[in-house]
Design a protein around this motif. Structure first.
Motif, PDB file in Angstrom:
ATOM      1  N   MET A  29      52.706  37.908 -42.373  1.00  0.00           N
ATOM      2  CA  MET A  29      52.827  37.499 -40.980  1.00  0.00           C
ATOM      3  C   MET A  29      51.590  37.924 -40.186  1.00  0.00           C
ATOM      4  SD  MET A  29      54.808  35.987 -38.695  1.00  0.00           S
ATOM      5  CE  MET A  29      56.496  36.018 -39.210  1.00  0.00           C
ATOM      6  N   ARG A  30      51.099  39.145 -40.460  1.00  0.00           N
ATOM      7  CA  ARG A  30      49.915  39.618 -39.730  1.00  0.00           C
ATOM      8  C   ARG A  30      48.715  38.732 -39.989  1.00  0.00           C
ATOM      9  NH1 ARG A  30      51.944  44.881 -41.274  1.00  0.00           N
ATOM     10  NH2 ARG A  30      50.621  44.719 -43.097  1.00  0.00           N
ATOM     11  N   ALA A  31      48.551  38.280 -41.241  1.00  0.00           N
ATOM     12  CA  ALA A  31      47.403  37.428 -41.564  1.00  0.00           C
ATOM     13  C   ALA A  31      47.514  36.083 -40.847  1.00  0.00           C
ATOM     14  CB  ALA A  31      47.310  37.222 -43.078  1.00  0.00           C
ATOM     15  N   LEU A  32      48.709  35.500 -40.815  1.00  0.00           N
ATOM     16  CA  LEU A  32      48.903  34.239 -40.103  1.00  0.00           C
ATOM     17  C   LEU A  32      48.643  34.436 -38.616  1.00  0.00           C
ATOM     18  CD1 LEU A  32      49.756  31.271 -39.935  1.00  0.00           C
ATOM     19  CD2 LEU A  32      52.138  32.066 -39.754  1.00  0.00           C
ATOM     20  N   ALA A  33      49.170  35.496 -38.034  1.00  0.00           N
ATOM     21  CA  ALA A  33      48.961  35.761 -36.608  1.00  0.00           C
ATOM     22  C   ALA A  33      47.475  35.926 -36.302  1.00  0.00           C
ATOM     23  CB  ALA A  33      49.747  37.006 -36.185  1.00  0.00           C
ATOM     24  N   ALA A  34      46.759  36.648 -37.157  1.00  0.00           N
ATOM     25  CA  ALA A  34      45.319  36.846 -36.938  1.00  0.00           C
ATOM     26  C   ALA A  34      44.573  35.524 -37.020  1.00  0.00           C
ATOM     27  CB  ALA A  34      44.765  37.841 -37.963  1.00  0.00           C
ATOM     28  N   ARG A  35      44.939  34.682 -37.982  1.00  0.00           N
ATOM     29  CA  ARG A  35      44.276  33.383 -38.122  1.00  0.00           C
ATOM     30  C   ARG A  35      44.539  32.503 -36.905  1.00  0.00           C
ATOM     31  NH1 ARG A  35      46.060  28.659 -40.487  1.00  0.00           N
ATOM     32  NH2 ARG A  35      47.725  29.668 -41.630  1.00  0.00           N
ATOM     33  N   LEU A  36      45.775  32.496 -36.418  1.00  0.00           N
ATOM     34  CA  LEU A  36      46.115  31.672 -35.257  1.00  0.00           C
ATOM     35  C   LEU A  36      45.443  32.191 -33.992  1.00  0.00           C
ATOM     36  CD1 LEU A  36      49.900  31.079 -36.017  1.00  0.00           C
ATOM     37  CD2 LEU A  36      48.004  29.468 -36.361  1.00  0.00           C
ATOM     38  N   ALA A  37      45.393  33.509 -33.838  1.00  0.00           N
ATOM     39  CA  ALA A  37      44.760  34.096 -32.658  1.00  0.00           C
ATOM     40  C   ALA A  37      43.253  33.846 -32.637  1.00  0.00           C
ATOM     41  CB  ALA A  37      45.048  35.596 -32.602  1.00  0.00           C
ATOM     42  N   ALA A  38      42.662  33.641 -33.820  1.00  0.00           N
ATOM     43  CA  ALA A  38      41.220  33.395 -33.923  1.00  0.00           C
ATOM     44  C   ALA A  38      40.866  31.914 -33.820  1.00  0.00           C
ATOM     45  CB  ALA A  38      40.691  33.967 -35.238  1.00  0.00           C
ATOM     46  N   ALA A  39      41.863  31.051 -33.796  1.00  0.00           N
ATOM     47  CA  ALA A  39      41.596  29.608 -33.704  1.00  0.00           C
ATOM     48  C   ALA A  39      40.961  29.291 -32.355  1.00  0.00           C
ATOM     49  CB  ALA A  39      42.900  28.830 -33.864  1.00  0.00           C
ATOM     50  N   PRO A  40      40.191  28.210 -32.294  1.00  0.00           N
ATOM     51  CA  PRO A  40      39.637  27.819 -30.998  1.00  0.00           C
ATOM     52  C   PRO A  40      40.761  27.387 -30.048  1.00  0.00           C
ATOM     53  CG  PRO A  40      38.622  26.567 -32.802  1.00  0.00           C
ATOM     54  CD  PRO A  40      39.760  27.355 -33.386  1.00  0.00           C
ATOM     55  N   PRO A  41      40.609  27.657 -28.755  1.00  0.00           N
ATOM     56  CA  PRO A  41      41.614  27.191 -27.796  1.00  0.00           C
ATOM     57  C   PRO A  41      41.797  25.671 -27.901  1.00  0.00           C
ATOM     58  CG  PRO A  41      40.095  28.716 -26.752  1.00  0.00           C
ATOM     59  CD  PRO A  41      39.534  28.398 -28.117  1.00  0.00           C
ATOM     60  N   SER A  42      43.009  25.224 -27.671  1.00  0.00           N
ATOM     61  CA  SER A  42      43.324  23.799 -27.862  1.00  0.00           C
ATOM     62  C   SER A  42      43.947  23.158 -26.629  1.00  0.00           C
ATOM     63  CB  SER A  42      44.307  23.661 -29.029  1.00  0.00           C
ATOM     64  OG  SER A  42      45.483  24.423 -28.762  1.00  0.00           O
ATOM     65  N   CYS A  43      44.378  23.975 -25.696  1.00  0.00           N
ATOM     66  CA  CYS A  43      45.077  23.504 -24.498  1.00  0.00           C
ATOM     67  C   CYS A  43      44.486  24.290 -23.329  1.00  0.00           C
ATOM     68  CB  CYS A  43      46.586  23.749 -24.667  1.00  0.00           C
ATOM     69  SG  CYS A  43      47.613  23.171 -23.313  1.00  0.00           S
ATOM     70  N   GLY A  44      43.287  23.879 -22.888  1.00  0.00           N
ATOM     71  CA  GLY A  44      42.548  24.689 -21.933  1.00  0.00           C
ATOM     72  C   GLY A  44      42.182  25.994 -22.606  1.00  0.00           C
ATOM     73  N   PRO A  45      42.476  27.137 -21.986  1.00  0.00           N
ATOM     74  CA  PRO A  45      42.142  28.423 -22.589  1.00  0.00           C
ATOM     75  C   PRO A  45      43.168  28.910 -23.620  1.00  0.00           C
ATOM     76  CG  PRO A  45      43.133  28.773 -20.450  1.00  0.00           C
ATOM     77  CD  PRO A  45      42.998  27.278 -20.624  1.00  0.00           C
ATOM     78  N   VAL A  46      44.237  28.143 -23.819  1.00  0.00           N
ATOM     79  CA  VAL A  46      45.375  28.541 -24.649  1.00  0.00           C
ATOM     80  C   VAL A  46      45.253  27.969 -26.057  1.00  0.00           C
ATOM     81  CG1 VAL A  46      47.892  28.305 -24.898  1.00  0.00           C
ATOM     82  CG2 VAL A  46      46.886  28.703 -22.637  1.00  0.00           C
ATOM     83  N   ARG A  47      45.662  28.780 -27.036  1.00  0.00           N
ATOM     84  CA  ARG A  47      45.841  28.303 -28.404  1.00  0.00           C
ATOM     85  C   ARG A  47      47.325  27.971 -28.516  1.00  0.00           C
ATOM     86  NH1 ARG A  47      42.540  31.963 -27.422  1.00  0.00           N
ATOM     87  NH2 ARG A  47      40.500  32.098 -28.419  1.00  0.00           N
ATOM     88  N   LEU A  48      47.655  26.691 -28.495  1.00  0.00           N
ATOM     89  CA  LEU A  48      49.047  26.267 -28.571  1.00  0.00           C
ATOM     90  C   LEU A  48      49.408  26.083 -30.036  1.00  0.00           C
ATOM     91  CD1 LEU A  48      51.402  25.445 -26.627  1.00  0.00           C
ATOM     92  CD2 LEU A  48      50.722  23.085 -27.082  1.00  0.00           C
ATOM     93  N   ILE A  49      50.456  26.753 -30.479  1.00  0.00           N
ATOM     94  CA  ILE A  49      50.883  26.713 -31.877  1.00  0.00           C
ATOM     95  C   ILE A  49      52.278  26.114 -31.948  1.00  0.00           C
ATOM     96  CG2 ILE A  49      51.304  28.068 -33.973  1.00  0.00           C
ATOM     97  CD1 ILE A  49      48.361  28.184 -32.876  1.00  0.00           C
ATOM     98  N   GLY A  50      52.443  25.055 -32.737  1.00  0.00           N
ATOM     99  CA  GLY A  50      53.745  24.432 -32.932  1.00  0.00           C
ATOM    100  C   GLY A  50      54.470  25.034 -34.119  1.00  0.00           C
ATOM    101  N   VAL A  51      55.777  25.186 -33.989  1.00  0.00           N
ATOM    102  CA  VAL A  51      56.645  25.606 -35.097  1.00  0.00           C
ATOM    103  C   VAL A  51      57.713  24.531 -35.197  1.00  0.00           C
ATOM    104  CG1 VAL A  51      58.196  27.374 -36.023  1.00  0.00           C
ATOM    105  CG2 VAL A  51      56.194  28.063 -34.655  1.00  0.00           C
ATOM    106  N   ASP A  52      57.659  23.740 -36.270  1.00  0.00           N
ATOM    107  CA  ASP A  52      58.497  22.557 -36.425  1.00  0.00           C
ATOM    108  C   ASP A  52      59.301  22.657 -37.713  1.00  0.00           C
ATOM    109  OD1 ASP A  52      59.555  19.969 -36.135  1.00  0.00           O
ATOM    110  OD2 ASP A  52      57.608  19.055 -35.715  1.00  0.00           O
ATOM    111  N   GLY A  53      60.284  21.808 -37.844  1.00  0.00           N
ATOM    112  CA  GLY A  53      61.130  21.748 -39.029  1.00  0.00           C
ATOM    113  C   GLY A  53      62.478  21.183 -38.636  1.00  0.00           C
TER     114      GLY A  53
END
Length: 192
Positions: free
Chosen positions: A1-25
């Protein structure tokens, strides 16, 4: 989980200054639980629950509400404020505030749909087949919602047939074990 969180937090912003992450299923696949755990791993990231934006009459008719009430304010660097649907009263009651945090999660069936993907920095798919997810959801919700589940299953199947999210996922999470597998190609590997 920590590795996924670190990867997502390091992603470029996608919604203005926010990194928006979807969780679907599928409904019942563990999206809300996983999003809560991921939010903690991200240092308390806010979570937008699509169940708060969907309605009985329009289970997938929330895209305009999401865009207007959440995505556009976040893209402008402002806190968002969205109405919350009350599933018992069958109407919108109250509001929820979403800060323009570095990472914001949006979880729910259809979080990775075509209309939302341009705003996303990442998409997580909960890997649990529709039948198993439905059984889990029916157990959770009890027999009084059996009729709702029948209609919901049909609507969900039609939604994913017309607008699938799974092929666009950056990461997949086993809905039973919680194990995370990165990548979009092929099937989830055999998990111990």
């Amino acid at each position: 989980m920590r590795a996924l969180a670190a990867r997502l937090a390091a992603a470029p912003p996608s919604c203005g200054p926010v990194r928006l992450i979807g969780v679907d299923g599928h409904a019942g696949s563990g999206k809300t639980t996983f999003a809560g755990r991921l939010a903690v791993a991200l240092g308390g990231a806010p979570v937008v629950h699509l169940d708060d934006l969907a309605t009985h009459a329009e289970p997938f008719g929330w895209t305009e509400r999401l865009r207007r009430e959440v995505l556009e304010p976040l893209a402008a660097g402002r806190e968002a404020r969205h109405r919350v649907y009350d599933w018992t009263l069958r109407r919108f009651e109250g509001t929820r505030t979403v800060p323009a945090a570095p990472v914001v999660l949006v979880e729910g069936v259809g979080a990775g749909r075509r209309a939302v993907r341009p705003w996303l920095a990442g998409l997580v798919w909960m890997e649990l087949d529709a039948a198993a997810a439905r059984r889990r959801g029916e157990l959770r919700d009890g027999p009084e919602l059996a009729g709702f589940w029948t209609g919901w299953a049909r609507a969900e199947q039609e939604h994913f047939a017309a607008d699938p999210s799974r092929p666009y996922a950056d990461s997949r999470v086993d809905g039973v074990t919680g194990r995370i597998a990165s990548g979009t190609l092929g099937e989830l590997p055999n998990l111990p």
